[in-house]
Design an enzyme around this catalytic site. Structure first.
Site, mmCIF file in Angstrom:
data_model
loop_
_atom_site.group_PDB
_atom_site.id
_atom_site.type_symbol
_atom_site.label_atom_id
_atom_site.label_comp_id
_atom_site.label_asym_id
_atom_site.label_seq_id
_atom_site.Cartn_x
_atom_site.Cartn_y
_atom_site.Cartn_z
ATOM 1 C CG ASP A 85 -4.813 26.601 -11.925
ATOM 2 O OD1 ASP A 85 -3.698 27.057 -11.633
ATOM 3 O OD2 ASP A 85 -5.793 27.321 -12.209
ATOM 4 C CG HIS A 86 -4.386 28.112 -7.964
ATOM 5 N ND1 HIS A 86 -3.554 28.956 -7.263
ATOM 6 C CD2 HIS A 86 -4.688 28.749 -9.118
ATOM 7 C CE1 HIS A 86 -3.365 30.049 -7.969
ATOM 8 N NE2 HIS A 86 -4.028 29.956 -9.110
ATOM 9 C CG ASN A 235 -11.337 29.528 -15.252
ATOM 10 O OD1 ASN A 235 -12.004 29.011 -16.147
ATOM 11 N ND2 ASN A 235 -11.565 29.281 -13.978
ATOM 12 C CB THR A 236 -13.026 34.703 -15.010
ATOM 13 O OG1 THR A 236 -12.437 34.174 -13.829
ATOM 14 C CG2 THR A 236 -14.381 35.280 -14.672
HETATM 15 P P1 13P Z 1 -8.881 34.394 -14.369
HETATM 16 O O1 13P Z 1 -10.050 33.553 -13.966
HETATM 17 O O2 13P Z 1 -8.876 35.738 -13.759
HETATM 18 O O3 13P Z 1 -8.724 34.461 -15.858
HETATM 19 O O4 13P Z 1 -7.565 33.675 -13.778
HETATM 20 C C1 13P Z 1 -7.314 32.334 -14.103
HETATM 21 C C2 13P Z 1 -6.167 31.806 -13.338
HETATM 22 O O5 13P Z 1 -5.277 32.517 -12.929
HETATM 23 C C3 13P Z 1 -6.127 30.347 -13.113
HETATM 24 O O6 13P Z 1 -5.093 29.960 -12.274
#
Ligand code: 13P
Length: 287
Positions: A85-86, A235-236
């Site tokens: 990711d990213h 994620n959060t």
């Molecule tokens: P959140 O943490 O807002 O759910 O976003 C996760 C995300 O976009 C991971 O790339």
């Protein structure tokens, strides 16, 4: 079946109008919970890992092997994609490919368009040799992910015409356009721009990803999926739920020292939440 690339998973989702969840892993319990949730819901799943999470977990090979071993051990038969990711560097993307990740996200959204295109092209070229899929981002999504903070003043909505050019020139398998969602906790509701989504969908043919899944109201999420979002990142909300569960157990059991008791309970909590998210995205029963 089991370990697949993002591309095949998302083409199917895009055709059938559901979205696959990218659930970010922060510890082994997260990986265990998400794989079990996917198997129980008969849902495809993307396990996402950021570079910071990789450092914490022990690196690319550790994560790739752990996911692959658990898939065998738990007898997971649904499609699973292992996704970086990213990532902002070509080198790290190639490390991930060599270690068995089936998908990488190259994030050049902080760069001017031309530079973002060139960076993404480089990763797509490398990925072709490994049979790995590539996701990229256009526009800037605000909020916080690990140590990367994008202030609201730097955030910007994507320009649909740029998406058309970007996807045509890079050959990415998935595009994350910035549509107003936020990484991390949102104050109030995110201003998700369905009009921009509609236009991006009209001008592009690759599957689209929505980042910042935490805090998006269920009806907005469903609407975005019905309009062509094929991947949603979360994620959060899982981190919050995991930590809250541990906190509550420890507060009410001051003598507890067996960490399997509270980590196990937290794992169960996020598994339940991931199952709900899969149903919300319509990916349940699709594998
Ligand atoms: P959140 O943490 O807002 O759910 O976003 C996760 C995300 O976009 C991971 O790339």
């Amino acid at each position: 079946m089991a370990i697949v690339s993002l591309k095949e998973m998302l083409i199917e989702a895009s055709k059938e109008k559901y979205a696959v969840g990218q659930f970010n892993a922060n510890s082994l319990e997260f990986i265990q919970a998400f794989l079990q949730a996917a198997q129980e819901e008969r849902s495809p799943i993307i396990i996402g890992v950021t570079e910071a999470a990789l450092q914490y977990l022990g690196g690319f090979s550790v994560v790739s092997s752990a996911i692959r071993s658990l898939v065998k051990e738990y007898e997971i038969h649904v499609p699973v994609a292992i996704h970086l990711d990213h990532c902002t560097s070509v080198e790290q993307c190639v490390h991930a490919m060599k270690a068995g990740f089936t998908s990488v996200m190259i994030d050049g959204s902080h760069l001017p368009l031309e530079k973002n295109i060139r960076l993404t092209q480089e990763v797509v070229e490398a990925a072709e040799k490994f049979g790995v899929s590539v996701e990229a981002e256009l526009g800037r999504i605000s909020g916080q992910e690990d140590d990367t903070i994008v202030d609201i003043s730097e955030a910007c909505y994507v320009i649909p015409e740029e998406c058309q050019r970007f996807t045509a020139e890079t050959g990415v398998n998935c595009l994350a356009p910035s549509l107003g969602t936020v990484h991390g906790l949102v104050k109030g509701e995110p201003n998700l721009r369905f009009d921009i989504l509609e236009k991006v969908k009209e001008l592009t043919s690759v599957p689209l990803a929505l980042h910042g899944g935490t805090g998006i109201p269920g009806d907005h999420l469903k609407r975005a999926v019905s309009m062509g979002i094929s991947k949603v990142n979360v994620n959060t909300e899982n981190q919050i739920l995991f930590t809250q569960t541990v906190r509550e157990i420890l507060i009410s059991n001051q003598d507890l020292y067996d960490l399997r008791k509270y980590l196990g309970a937290a794992r169960e909590a996020i598994k339940h939440s991931a199952r709900q998210k899969m149903c919300e995205l319509g990916s349940d029963g699709k594998a």
